[in-house]
Write a protein that holds these residues in place. Structure first.
Motif, mmCIF file in Angstrom:
data_model
loop_
_atom_site.group_PDB
_atom_site.id
_atom_site.type_symbol
_atom_site.label_atom_id
_atom_site.label_comp_id
_atom_site.label_asym_id
_atom_site.label_seq_id
_atom_site.Cartn_x
_atom_site.Cartn_y
_atom_site.Cartn_z
ATOM 1 N N CYS A 173 2.205 1.651 -3.538
ATOM 2 C CA CYS A 173 1.337 2.351 -4.192
ATOM 3 C C CYS A 173 1.112 4.148 -3.970
ATOM 4 O O CYS A 173 1.067 4.600 -5.025
ATOM 5 C CB CYS A 173 -0.155 1.843 -3.887
ATOM 6 S SG CYS A 173 -0.406 0.020 -4.510
ATOM 7 N N ARG A 198 -1.216 2.351 -9.626
ATOM 8 C CA ARG A 198 -2.154 1.298 -9.723
ATOM 9 C C ARG A 198 -1.382 -0.176 -9.317
ATOM 10 O O ARG A 198 -0.341 -0.222 -9.678
ATOM 11 C CB ARG A 198 -2.871 1.335 -10.936
ATOM 12 C CG ARG A 198 -3.814 2.420 -11.226
ATOM 13 C CD ARG A 198 -4.532 2.442 -12.467
ATOM 14 N NE ARG A 198 -3.754 2.439 -13.668
ATOM 15 C CZ ARG A 198 -3.764 1.910 -14.882
ATOM 16 N NH1 ARG A 198 -5.052 1.593 -15.162
ATOM 17 N NH2 ARG A 198 -3.054 2.127 -15.715
ATOM 18 N N LEU A 199 -2.395 -0.905 -8.552
ATOM 19 C CA LEU A 199 -1.850 -2.316 -8.168
ATOM 20 C C LEU A 199 -2.464 -3.169 -9.207
ATOM 21 O O LEU A 199 -3.706 -3.383 -9.205
ATOM 22 C CB LEU A 199 -2.435 -2.553 -6.798
ATOM 23 C CG LEU A 199 -1.851 -4.033 -6.356
ATOM 24 C CD1 LEU A 199 -0.548 -4.213 -6.019
ATOM 25 C CD2 LEU A 199 -2.601 -4.243 -4.888
ATOM 26 N N TRP A 200 -1.454 -4.243 -9.840
ATOM 27 C CA TRP A 200 -2.076 -5.261 -10.583
ATOM 28 C C TRP A 200 -1.801 -6.625 -9.509
ATOM 29 O O TRP A 200 -0.590 -6.966 -9.353
ATOM 30 C CB TRP A 200 -1.330 -5.383 -11.728
ATOM 31 C CG TRP A 200 -1.702 -6.796 -12.292
ATOM 32 C CD1 TRP A 200 -2.818 -7.109 -12.746
ATOM 33 C CD2 TRP A 200 -0.694 -8.085 -12.763
ATOM 34 N NE1 TRP A 200 -2.858 -8.574 -13.364
ATOM 35 C CE2 TRP A 200 -1.391 -8.877 -13.311
ATOM 36 C CE3 TRP A 200 0.609 -8.086 -12.524
ATOM 37 C CZ2 TRP A 200 -1.065 -10.113 -13.726
ATOM 38 C CZ3 TRP A 200 1.272 -9.294 -13.103
ATOM 39 C CH2 TRP A 200 0.349 -10.400 -13.457
ATOM 40 N N VAL A 227 3.163 -3.205 -8.584
ATOM 41 C CA VAL A 227 2.593 -1.793 -8.645
ATOM 42 C C VAL A 227 2.976 -0.798 -9.896
ATOM 43 O O VAL A 227 4.310 -0.719 -10.309
ATOM 44 C CB VAL A 227 3.128 -0.908 -7.485
ATOM 45 C CG1 VAL A 227 2.363 0.449 -7.465
ATOM 46 C CG2 VAL A 227 2.599 -1.594 -6.094
ATOM 47 N N ASP A 278 1.896 4.555 -12.380
ATOM 48 C CA ASP A 278 0.968 5.455 -11.939
ATOM 49 C C ASP A 278 0.390 5.147 -10.519
ATOM 50 O O ASP A 278 -0.381 5.918 -10.056
ATOM 51 C CB ASP A 278 -0.117 5.692 -12.870
ATOM 52 C CG ASP A 278 -0.986 4.368 -12.954
ATOM 53 O OD1 ASP A 278 -0.635 3.426 -12.402
ATOM 54 O OD2 ASP A 278 -1.703 4.555 -14.210
ATOM 55 N N ALA A 333 2.298 6.672 -6.922
ATOM 56 C CA ALA A 333 1.369 7.654 -7.244
ATOM 57 C C ALA A 333 1.780 9.235 -7.065
ATOM 58 O O ALA A 333 1.603 10.032 -7.921
ATOM 59 C CB ALA A 333 -0.111 7.566 -6.385
ATOM 60 N N GLN A 360 0.883 -1.149 -0.037
ATOM 61 C CA GLN A 360 0.068 -0.272 0.108
ATOM 62 C C GLN A 360 0.781 1.038 -0.168
ATOM 63 O O GLN A 360 0.601 2.335 -0.769
ATOM 64 C CB GLN A 360 -0.805 0.069 1.195
ATOM 65 C CG GLN A 360 -1.839 -1.229 1.027
ATOM 66 C CD GLN A 360 -1.354 -2.540 1.404
ATOM 67 O OE1 GLN A 360 -0.495 -2.752 1.953
ATOM 68 N NE2 GLN A 360 -2.140 -3.542 0.515
#
Length: 478
Positions: free
Chosen positions: A51, A174-176, A169, A172, A55, A48
């Motif tokens: 991420c 976002r988490l895959w 991550v 940008d 960002a 987290q």
């Protein structure tokens, strides 16, 4: 609020390093070959936080250099000297998340040190087979980013073969979540494989599901004298035919390698009374008893001597002797460092053509740097040779350094002609990035550039590594 202040708010002030002395271990590679500087070194403690950090960097347009154990041999995790990069170190993310002894998987944070993953598997009665010299400091994320191989690739494969799922991550933030323990998934593109071997240019790997195997109960190790590389290849075929998947390692080294080890490594002891022209370290492993495995190896080597593929062989009688054999192989790199400057090449060619390649490479070396001494060793079974070249004894370091670019170009041109690779396991990084146009077709580079632009439109992730910067302006596919 500045970017540094925002990052401190995400991970804590103590995990954002801005002072030069604090940053030094993160901006200098472990060989001391590459040195850079950073706006900040950020050490997140969770996915987290990664991420949120990415960002924030995306909004600020900041360059990001992902970093694991920082053990790259090609400068893959070192920032440039601009001082604008955010180095993202994942070493705080070191949890073993789950071990499944029924499904034979282990799920780990990307910052886990390889040796810790090996030990966690061992405590569960399982084996994680990746094994390499830096296993006490390299991390799983770095192993994945470089698609690490090691000494057991012959039986178990590279990290790509050892991985089931990833958590990544994107640039940008976002988490895959591809953290699946599936051995069959035929539902579309294998996104996982794009990130393995990408050297941190497409995103940040934060977790992985890795394959485990039954822990071998028995090993049989032998040191074998062979007359030629061709004979070693013949021996490889015979051992594979007789021993099948029990064959775990098949390491080749020339007499030059052994001589260097004997002269520069104090505890090295050769198993033969005279120096062979070349030697092979063979290791079998199995879940059967040790006696049966040893008999199988001994019988194979007796037949190999009778067929002229081997001249002599010593089978280790215990673990101490087996470790002594491995010390000979593992001491080559250390001996090379002590012997002086060497031009290093981490190449792979088709196994069947390896002997022909080495013959041509020796001629190319002699033309480029007369008197230079090839030091040839590596993982013969999977086609990976560490083709190093020592400075001619009569040449100055300056003269040899001037000859190295031509020497390397000749060796790598030969690799390409043999449809091989200029990087088998060390990665491209910044060391070989300028050579990519010479070893990849224009279409390959166009496709790689298009993928890079898809994941990282501004080319902010690990710039100057793996992909030549000029690819950024290539037009999209029509």
């Amino acid at each position: 609020m500045s970017l540094v202040e925002e990052l401190a708010g995400i991970v804590g002030t103590g995990h954002v390093l801005t002072a030069a002395d604090e940053q030094q271990p993160y901006v200098t590679d472990w060989l001391g070959k590459y040195r850079g500087s950073a706006l900040a070194v950020v050490r997140p403690g969770s996915t987290q936080e990664v991420c949120a950090v990415l960002a924030a960097c995306d909004r600020a347009g900041a360059v990001v250099v992902p970093q694991g154990g920082h053990t790259s041999l090609s400068g893959g995790g070192t920032p440039d000297g601009s001082g604008k990069a955010v180095v993202l170190s994942l070493t705080r993310m070191n949890r073993i998340r789950e071990i499944d002894p029924v499904g034979n998987t282990i799920t780990v944070d990307a910052g886990c040190v390889l040796a810790r993953v090996q030990e966690a598997a061992r405590q569960a009665g399982r084996l994680f087979p990746l094994s390499l010299g830096a296993e006490g400091s390299c991390t799983i994320g770095g192993n994945l980013a470089a698609n690490a191989g090691g000494v057991a690739v012959l039986r178990y494969g590279t990290m790509r073969e050892l991985t089931l799922g990833l958590e990544v991550v994107l640039p940008d933030g976002r988490l895959w979540d591809g953290l699946k323990a599936l051995r069959k998934d035929n539902s579309g593109y294998a996104l996982r494989d794009l990130f393995i071997g990408s050297e941190g240019t497409l995103g940040v790997i934060t977790g992985a599901v890795l394959k485990l195997f039954p822990e071998p109960r028995a090993k049989a190790t032998a040191f074998v004298a062979v007359p030629t590389l061709e004979a070693a290849l013949g021996l490889l075929s015979m051992v594979r035919e007789r021993c099948g998947d029990r064959l775990t390692a098949f390491e080749f080294m020339t007499d030059v390698c052994l001589d260097l080890v004997m002269r520069h490594i104090a505890d090295a002891r050769g198993p033969f009374s005279t120096m062979p022209a070349a030697a092979v370290l063979v290791e079998l492993s199995d879940t059967d008893g040790e006696a049966a495995l040893g008999e199988r190896l001994e019988g194979t080597l007796v037949d190999a001597v009778g067929a002229g593929l081997a001249q002599d062989a010593v089978v280790a009688q215990d673990g101490t002797q087996a470790r002594a054999f491995w010390r000979l192989r593992e001491g080559i790199s250390e001996a090379l460092v002590r012997a002086g400057k060497a031009a290093k090449h981490d190449i792979s060619v088709p196994v069947a053509q390896m002997a022909a390649f080495v013959r041509e490479a020796e001629a190319a070396v002699e033309e480029s740097a007369p008197g230079a001494r090839p030091v040839v060793f590596g993982h013969l079974g999977d086609g990976n040779l560490h083709y190093n070249v020592l400075r001619p004894e009569a040449a100055s370091e300056e003269a040899f350094a001037a000859a190295v670019p031509t020497l390397t170009r000749r060796v790598h041109e030969l690799v390409v002609r043999y449809r091989g690779s200029i990087s088998a396991e060390h990665g491209i990084g910044q060391l070989r990035v300028g050579e990519m146009p010479g070893c990849k077709t224009p279409l390959e580079l166009e496709l790689m550039g298009a993928l890079k632009t898809l994941f990282d439109p501004q080319w902010r992730f690990n710039p100057g590594k793996l992909l030549p910067p000029g690819l950024a302006v290539r037009p999209p596919l029509q």
